[in-house]
Design an enzyme around this catalytic site. Structure first.
Site, PDB file in Angstrom:
ATOM      1  N   ASP A 133     -33.663  58.278-140.254  1.00  7.07           N
ATOM      2  CA  ASP A 133     -33.291  56.716-140.502  1.00  7.07           C
ATOM      3  C   ASP A 133     -34.880  55.992-140.394  1.00  7.07           C
ATOM      4  O   ASP A 133     -36.015  56.727-140.153  1.00  7.07           O
ATOM      5  CB  ASP A 133     -32.615  56.424-139.235  1.00  7.07           C
ATOM      6  CG  ASP A 133     -33.315  56.965-137.857  1.00  7.07           C
ATOM      7  OD1 ASP A 133     -34.326  56.203-137.513  1.00  7.07           O
ATOM      8  OD2 ASP A 133     -32.657  57.272-136.926  1.00  7.07           O
ATOM      9  N   ARG A 134     -34.764  54.556-140.367  1.00  8.46           N
ATOM     10  CA  ARG A 134     -35.982  53.931-140.767  1.00  8.46           C
ATOM     11  C   ARG A 134     -37.048  54.086-139.697  1.00  8.46           C
ATOM     12  O   ARG A 134     -38.156  54.072-139.709  1.00  8.46           O
ATOM     13  CB  ARG A 134     -35.651  52.266-140.901  1.00  8.46           C
ATOM     14  CG  ARG A 134     -36.754  51.506-141.221  1.00  8.46           C
ATOM     15  CD  ARG A 134     -36.157  50.223-141.261  1.00  8.46           C
ATOM     16  NE  ARG A 134     -37.346  49.186-141.531  1.00  8.46           N
ATOM     17  CZ  ARG A 134     -37.089  48.018-141.961  1.00  8.46           C
ATOM     18  NH1 ARG A 134     -35.943  47.499-142.046  1.00  8.46           N
ATOM     19  NH2 ARG A 134     -38.180  47.234-142.412  1.00  8.46           N
TER      20      ARG A 134
END
Length: 267
Positions: free
Chosen positions: A133-134
């Protein structure tokens, strides 16, 4: 672990020229459309099936939404209007992903992706294997080998991943034991291979080893017990480590590392 490549990793600078002869492309006669799309380096085979179902692929200028459509010699396949052909040579890169970078091939909101980070330093079209994820940093594999990507992400191959998690508060041994036993989350039991404190670090820092790849699974495991993960870094992926690979840098895998990954996936 396999011997690391002696080539210096690079985030910037001139593109390296690989002078090895290309391998012969696999025959596409009778190949299923999703496999063909994956071999073109667009996505893994599983993701390619979804791309086909979503109507992004045409054969001889006719939309095909059946992933099992069989390719015939001479078929012209297009992805979003552009002709695609199987990659001639399989390539494998490892990246130490920084924070605030999206693990996708493109982003409709214009956010920076891992492919933006690579730029034009890789001639072949590659895609990320699995997702970080980011806000998660660390090891990410990029390749145009759809078959290897599918096996790396399939739970049956039990590819080991180790994360270094920094929590918002100290976690007691009792909670570590609950995590080892396997917590019941909203999408089922979350099996964990190992979890423990990181030596000589505060008890807010934990190492966790898993082989499952469910969405945001590490963060959800700790959230289930009332902890927020402030930092999450993947430090090990299928025998690969971040040794000599600074944050934001990418390097090609050595021949020995590729052999190791294929051994793990039985390819």
């Amino acid at each position: 672990m396999a011997k690391q490549s002696n080539r210096k990793p690079s985030a910037y600078g001139k593109k390296r020229v690989d002078r090895r002869p290309p391998t012969a492309p696999e025959s596409t006669e009778g190949m299923r459309l999703n496999k063909y799309v994956a071999h073109c380096g667009v996505a893994s085979r599983r993701e390619a099936a979804e791309i086909v179902k979503q109507g992004h692929v045409s054969v001889n200028n006719e939309l095909v939404i059946e992933p099992f459509y069989q390719i015939k010699t001479g078929d012209i396949v297009k992805f979003k209007g552009k002709v695609i052909k199987p990659e001639i040579r399989r390539v494998y890169y490892i990246m130490n992903k920084p924070k605030d970078v999206i693990t996708t091939t493109s982003d409709e909101k214009g956010r920076k992706t891992v492919l933006d980070l690579i730029g034009d330093r890789v001639e072949e079209r590659v895609f990320p294997v699995g997702r970080l994820d980011r806000d998660t940093t660390g090891l990410l594999l990029l390749t145009n080998d759809g078959e290897l990507a599918q096996k790396m992400t399939h739970p049956s191959y039990k590819i080991k991943k180790i994360y270094h998690a920094t929590l918002d508060k100290s976690i007691p041994k009792e909670h570590l034991e609950k995590i080892r036993e396997g917590l019941e989350l909203e999408d089922g039991i979350a099996p964990v291979d190992e979890v423990d404190y990181i030596m000589e670090r505060p008890h807010t820092e934990v190492g966790i080893t898993i082989h499952i790849g469910r969405n945001r699974i590490v963060r959800r495991i700790f959230a289930h017990l009332g902890y927020e993960v402030l930092k999450l870094d993947r430090v090990y992926l299928g025998g690969l480590t971040k040794k000599d690979l600074p944050r934001g840098f990418v390097r090609p895998l050595s021949r020995q590392e590729v052999i190791m990954l294929k051994h793990f996936t039985g390819k």
